[in-house]
Enzyme design. Structure first.
Site, PDB file in Angstrom:
ATOM      1  N   ARG A   1       2.081 -10.051   7.444  1.00  0.00           N
ATOM      2  CA  ARG A   1       3.489  -9.972   7.864  1.00  0.00           C
ATOM      3  C   ARG A   1       3.744  -9.208   9.147  1.00  0.00           C
ATOM      4  O   ARG A   1       4.897  -9.029   9.527  1.00  0.00           O
ATOM      5  CB  ARG A   1       4.329  -9.395   6.733  1.00  0.00           C
ATOM      6  CG  ARG A   1       4.486 -10.405   5.628  1.00  0.00           C
ATOM      7  CD  ARG A   1       5.481  -9.999   4.581  1.00  0.00           C
ATOM      8  NE  ARG A   1       5.300 -10.860   3.424  1.00  0.00           N
ATOM      9  CZ  ARG A   1       5.674 -10.581   2.209  1.00  0.00           C
ATOM     10  NH1 ARG A   1       6.268  -9.428   1.953  1.00  0.00           N
ATOM     11  NH2 ARG A   1       5.476 -11.413   1.232  1.00  0.00           N
TER      12      ARG A   1
ATOM     13  N   ARG B   1      19.696  18.572  -1.830  1.00  0.00           N
ATOM     14  CA  ARG B   1      20.289  17.273  -1.543  1.00  0.00           C
ATOM     15  C   ARG B   1      21.124  16.824  -2.710  1.00  0.00           C
ATOM     16  O   ARG B   1      21.003  17.334  -3.812  1.00  0.00           O
ATOM     17  CB  ARG B   1      19.193  16.227  -1.295  1.00  0.00           C
ATOM     18  CG  ARG B   1      18.148  16.657  -0.321  1.00  0.00           C
ATOM     19  CD  ARG B   1      18.723  16.741   1.080  1.00  0.00           C
ATOM     20  NE  ARG B   1      17.720  16.338   2.034  1.00  0.00           N
ATOM     21  CZ  ARG B   1      17.552  15.085   2.439  1.00  0.00           C
ATOM     22  NH1 ARG B   1      18.319  14.126   1.984  1.00  0.00           N
ATOM     23  NH2 ARG B   1      16.621  14.805   3.302  1.00  0.00           N
TER      24      ARG B   1
ATOM     25  N   PRO C   1       0.807  -1.213   0.000  1.00  0.00           N
ATOM     26  CA  PRO C   1       0.000   0.000   0.000  1.00  0.00           C
ATOM     27  C   PRO C   1       0.846   1.271   0.000  1.00  0.00           C
ATOM     28  O   PRO C   1       1.662   1.498   0.896  1.00  0.00           O
ATOM     29  CB  PRO C   1      -0.801  -0.121   1.301  1.00  0.00           C
ATOM     30  CG  PRO C   1      -0.790  -1.571   1.637  1.00  0.00           C
ATOM     31  CD  PRO C   1       0.507  -2.086   1.126  1.00  0.00           C
ATOM     32  N   GLU C   2       0.643   2.070  -1.017  1.00  0.00           N
ATOM     33  CA  GLU C   2       1.249   3.389  -1.093  1.00  0.00           C
ATOM     34  C   GLU C   2       0.099   4.397  -1.072  1.00  0.00           C
ATOM     35  O   GLU C   2      -1.035   4.025  -0.792  1.00  0.00           O
ATOM     36  CB  GLU C   2       2.104   3.511  -2.365  1.00  0.00           C
ATOM     37  CG  GLU C   2       3.135   2.398  -2.469  1.00  0.00           C
ATOM     38  CD  GLU C   2       3.982   2.453  -3.735  1.00  0.00           C
ATOM     39  OE1 GLU C   2       4.119   3.536  -4.313  1.00  0.00           O
ATOM     40  OE2 GLU C   2       4.503   1.399  -4.143  1.00  0.00           O
TER      41      GLU C   2
END
Length: 280
Positions: free
Chosen positions: A116, A155, A2-3
Site C-alpha cells: 500500500r 488527559r 505491524p505493531e
DNA sequence: ATCCTATCCTGGCTGC
DNA sequence: TGCAGCCAGGATAGGA
C-alpha cells in the site's frame, strides 16, 4: 498491521544479517518511500555507510549508520500497515511490491516491500531528535503502573484513541489495544481520567503481558500481509480474544463479541465484560 | 484540549 | 465474467 510485536520480531530477525554490513548501492522504485528526500540524496547519504546496530523504537526500526568509524545518521523504517523488511540474495528478482532496496557488501540486499505504499524508509542525521516526540516504551522500566495512572489523568480522552496515540504510549496499534482493554474489562470509550488506580495497574500489566506474549509468538498474521523476514506467519492471532472475532463468543463470559467504531477505528469488545461508560 | 475529516494507497470484497 | 464502488488502517494535517 505491524505493531510493536511484529516490528520487534522483524528487527530481531534481520539484525544479525545487517550489523557490520556496508551499503554499496540503493534502488528505490517508489520515491515517496523516502519521505521527501530525492533518490540521489538518499543514495549519497547511505552508500558507503556501515550498519552499526539495529534497534526498535515504537513501531519503527532504527538502523544506525557510520562512515569511516564516525556516526553518520540513521535509517528509520516504518512498516505502517503492509510493509515488510527482509534480506535476500541481491540477484534474486525483487517482487512487484519492493519499493526500496539496499545492496550490501556481502552480495545480499535489504528489501523493503509494501503493497500500500504507506511505509517509509527515512534517512535522518539525528535519530533521537526524529524520535523525540514518541511516548514511553511499554516494555521499558520507565513505564510503570504509577506512570500510566498519572499520565491517564493528565488527559480527558477516550481510552482507545489515547492508547493509539504514539506520543502518549509508543508501539500499540489497533489489535493490541483492543486485546489489552478486553483483558481488564475497560471500555474503549472510558475517559482516561476516570480510570482508577487498580484499573490502571491492571491495564499496565495487560499491555505488557499481551505484548510479551505476542513477541514470543512472533506477532499476529491474520491476512496475507504480515510475515516475519523468514516468510513465516506469526501465531498470536490464535490468542485473540476480541480482535476480528465479531459475533464469536467472548472466551471469558460467552457473550457475542461486538464491533463498533471508535475514533474511526474498527473496535472489538465484549458488551458484557466491557460496560459502556455512563457519560460517553 | 479534544474531536472529526481528509489524505495517502491498494487489493479484496460486495453487489449487480 | 466484469466492473464500479466501498473498505481497512497508521500517521498526520487542518478545521471545528
Amino acid at each position: 498491521m505491524p505493531e510493536l510485536p511484529e516490528v520487534e520480531t522483524t528487527m530481531r530477525l534481520v539484525a544479525p544479517k545487517l550489523v557490520g554490513r556496508t551499503v554499496v548501492g540503493t534502488d528505490v522504485s517508489w520515491a515517496r518511500t523516502l519521505g521527501g528526500l530525492t533518490r540521489p540524496a538518499f543514495a549519497r547519504s547511505v552508500t558507503g555507510c556501515t550498519i552499526r546496530a539495529l534497534r526498535r523504537r515504537a513501531k519503527q526500526i532504527v538502523l544506525e549508520l557510520e562512515r569511516d568509524g564516525d556516526e553518520a545518521g540513521a535509517l528509520l523504517v516504518h512498516l505502517r500497515m503492509t510493509g515488510r523488511l527482509y534480506v535476500e540474495p541481491a540477484d534474486q528478482t525483487a517482487g512487484a511490491y519492493v519499493r526500496a532496496s539496499l545492496e550490501l557488501d556481502d552480495g545480499r540486499s535489504l528489501r523493503f516491500l509494501d503493497v500500500r505504499k504507506f511505509g517509509r524508509v527515512l534517512y535522518v542525521r539525528d535519530a533521537d531528535a526524529a524520535l523525540a516526540h514518541l511516548g514511553p516504551e511499554p516494555l521499558e522500566p520507565g513505564f510503570t503502573p504509577e506512570s500510566l495512572h498519572a499520565a491517564l489523568h493528565t488527559r480527558r480522552r477516550a481510552l482507545k484513541p489515547l492508547l493509539l496515540d504514539q506520543t502518549f504510549l509508543a508501539g500499540l496499534g489497533n489489535i493490541y489495544v483492543d486485546e489489552s482493554l478486553h483483558r481488564v474489562r475497560l471500555h474503549p470509550l472510558r475517559r482516561s481520567n476516570s480510570v482508577r488506580r487498580p484499573e490502571a495497574e491492571a491495564l499496565h500489566g495487560a499491555i505488557q503481558d499481551v505484548l510479551r506474549h505476542a513477541i514470543e509468538l512472533q506477532g499476529s498474521s491474520f491476512d496475507r500481509f504480515y510475515r516475519t523476514p523468514e516468510g513465516q506467519p506469526g501465531s498470536y492471532q490464535d490468542e485473540f480474544r476480541v480482535y476480528g472475532r465479531t459475533g464469536k463468543p467472548c472466551p471469558r463470559c460467552g457473550s457475542s463479541i461486538r464491533r463498533l467504531v471508535v475514533g474511526q477505528r474498527g473496535t472489538h469488545i465484549c458488551p458484557t465484560c466491557q460496560r459502556t461508560p455512563r457519560r460517553r
